[in-house]
Design a protein around this motif. Structure first.
Motif, PDB file in Angstrom:
ATOM      1  N   GLN A 175      60.361 -19.589 -97.780  1.00  0.00           N
ATOM      2  CA  GLN A 175      61.533 -19.772 -98.635  1.00  0.00           C
ATOM      3  C   GLN A 175      62.823 -19.580 -97.840  1.00  0.00           C
ATOM      4  OE1 GLN A 175      63.438 -16.812 -99.820  1.00  0.00           O
ATOM      5  NE2 GLN A 175      64.840 -17.935-101.157  1.00  0.00           N
ATOM      6  N   LYS A 176      62.831 -18.594 -96.963  1.00  0.00           N
ATOM      7  CA  LYS A 176      64.017 -18.347 -96.134  1.00  0.00           C
ATOM      8  C   LYS A 176      64.257 -19.499 -95.162  1.00  0.00           C
ATOM      9  CE  LYS A 176      63.858 -13.289 -96.304  1.00  0.00           C
ATOM     10  NZ  LYS A 176      63.713 -12.036 -95.509  1.00  0.00           N
ATOM     11  N   CYS A 179      65.748 -22.486 -97.049  1.00  0.00           N
ATOM     12  CA  CYS A 179      67.148 -22.272 -97.427  1.00  0.00           C
ATOM     13  C   CYS A 179      68.107 -22.486 -96.262  1.00  0.00           C
ATOM     14  CB  CYS A 179      67.333 -20.861 -97.992  1.00  0.00           C
ATOM     15  SG  CYS A 179      66.623 -20.636 -99.643  1.00  0.00           S
ATOM     16  N   LYS A 180      67.619 -22.373 -95.035  1.00  0.00           N
ATOM     17  CA  LYS A 180      68.448 -22.572 -93.845  1.00  0.00           C
ATOM     18  C   LYS A 180      68.559 -24.042 -93.453  1.00  0.00           C
ATOM     19  CE  LYS A 180      67.408 -18.043 -91.816  1.00  0.00           C
ATOM     20  NZ  LYS A 180      66.786 -17.325 -90.667  1.00  0.00           N
ATOM     21  N   ALA A 184      68.489 -28.722 -97.737  1.00  0.00           N
ATOM     22  CA  ALA A 184      68.317 -27.863 -98.919  1.00  0.00           C
ATOM     23  C   ALA A 184      69.584 -27.958 -99.766  1.00  0.00           C
ATOM     24  CB  ALA A 184      68.047 -26.428 -98.501  1.00  0.00           C
ATOM     25  N   LYS A 185      69.732 -29.099-100.394  1.00  0.00           N
ATOM     26  CA  LYS A 185      70.943 -29.364-101.173  1.00  0.00           C
ATOM     27  C   LYS A 185      70.638 -30.448-102.201  1.00  0.00           C
ATOM     28  CE  LYS A 185      72.501 -32.749 -97.736  1.00  0.00           C
ATOM     29  NZ  LYS A 185      73.572 -33.107 -96.771  1.00  0.00           N
ATOM     30  N   ARG A 196      69.008 -25.633-104.058  1.00  0.00           N
ATOM     31  CA  ARG A 196      69.241 -24.269-103.582  1.00  0.00           C
ATOM     32  C   ARG A 196      69.046 -23.241-104.699  1.00  0.00           C
ATOM     33  NH1 ARG A 196      71.126 -23.426 -98.685  1.00  0.00           N
ATOM     34  NH2 ARG A 196      71.972 -21.384 -99.276  1.00  0.00           N
ATOM     35  N   LEU A 199      65.377 -22.653-105.241  1.00  0.00           N
ATOM     36  CA  LEU A 199      64.786 -21.882-104.135  1.00  0.00           C
ATOM     37  C   LEU A 199      65.316 -20.455-104.078  1.00  0.00           C
ATOM     38  CD1 LEU A 199      64.828 -24.550-101.267  1.00  0.00           C
ATOM     39  CD2 LEU A 199      62.787 -23.496-102.263  1.00  0.00           C
ATOM     40  N   CYS A 201      68.139 -19.506-103.072  1.00  0.00           N
ATOM     41  CA  CYS A 201      68.778 -19.312-101.774  1.00  0.00           C
ATOM     42  C   CYS A 201      69.970 -18.380-101.819  1.00  0.00           C
ATOM     43  CB  CYS A 201      69.206 -20.665-101.208  1.00  0.00           C
ATOM     44  SG  CYS A 201      67.849 -21.782-100.803  1.00  0.00           S
ATOM     45  N   ASP A 202      70.715 -18.421-102.903  1.00  0.00           N
ATOM     46  CA  ASP A 202      71.930 -17.603-103.005  1.00  0.00           C
ATOM     47  C   ASP A 202      71.734 -16.396-103.913  1.00  0.00           C
ATOM     48  OD1 ASP A 202      73.314 -19.526-101.409  1.00  0.00           O
ATOM     49  OD2 ASP A 202      73.448 -20.799-103.199  1.00  0.00           O
TER      50      ASP A 202
END
Length: 204
Positions: A175-176, A179-180, A184-185, A196, A199, A201-202
């Motif tokens: 998952q990390k 997100c990088k 991933a958008k 994001r 996932l 991500c934020d």
């Protein structure tokens, strides 16, 4: 010659033989001879069936939504786009560069399948199982992946732009990594969920 017509033809052949063999047989010798003939014919018909299924290619449209599963088959490069394959079993299939664009694959099983460079653009893979699958170069653009199950190979996909991973089972380290990624958008056109966001991500 369509593989399903071949199956029907051989089934009719087998049925006709057994109908004839059920006629009254007057002697033990005839009974033994008839039984031997039955076994021989069954063997021949079985061989024809197996050979026919191997020779004739899979017609994805013909089985879309039907009862046939695909476990262990070679379907590389085949067109499965815009089909209905809900809960189908694709375990251990070889599906390199196979086209699944826009297909309904909810609950489908892809356990240890070879999906290298397979295209799932816009497909619905909600609750699908992809544990142990080779996802190198696979395309998940705009795919719905809600509640799907993945292993570490998810990190090897080519594109996740617009994908919805809500409630998907994804390893924390994977998952990390996702997100990088630059892809991933975007927002999934079906669910309206941002990639994001799905996932986490934020998430703090």
């Amino acid at each position: 010659m369509n593989r399903f017509l071949f199956v029907i033809f051989t089934s009719i052949l087998c049925e006709g033989f057994f109908q004839n063999s059920n006629k009254m047989i007057k002697s033990d010798a005839e009974i033994v001879s008839n039984r031997n003939g039955n076994f021989l014919t069954v063997s021949i018909v079985s061989t024809l069936l197996i050979s026919g299924l191997s020779v004739f290619p899979i017609d994805a449209e013909a089985v879309s939504g039907g009862g046939l599963d695909f476990s262990g088959l070679e379907i590389s490069g085949e067109n499965f786009s815009k089909g209905k394959y809900q809960s189908k079993d694709f375990s251990q299939v070889i599906a390199k560069e196979t086209n699944f664009r826009g297909s309904d694959l909810r609950g489908a099983r892809f356990f240890k399948a070879d999906l290298e460079e397979a295209d799932f653009t816009g497909s619905n893979l909600s609750a699908a199982s992809m544990e142990g699958a080779n996802l190198s170069g696979a395309i998940f653009t705009d795919a719905v992946l809600e509640g799907a199950y993945f292993s570490q190979t998810l990190a090897e996909v080519r594109d996740i732009k617009g994908s919805d991973f809500t409630d998907a089972s994804i390893r924390k380290d994977v998952q990390k990594l996702l997100c990088k990624r630059d892809d991933a958008k975007g927002t999934n056109p079906t669910t309206g969920i941002e990639t994001r966001e799905s996932l986490l991500c934020d998430f703090k």
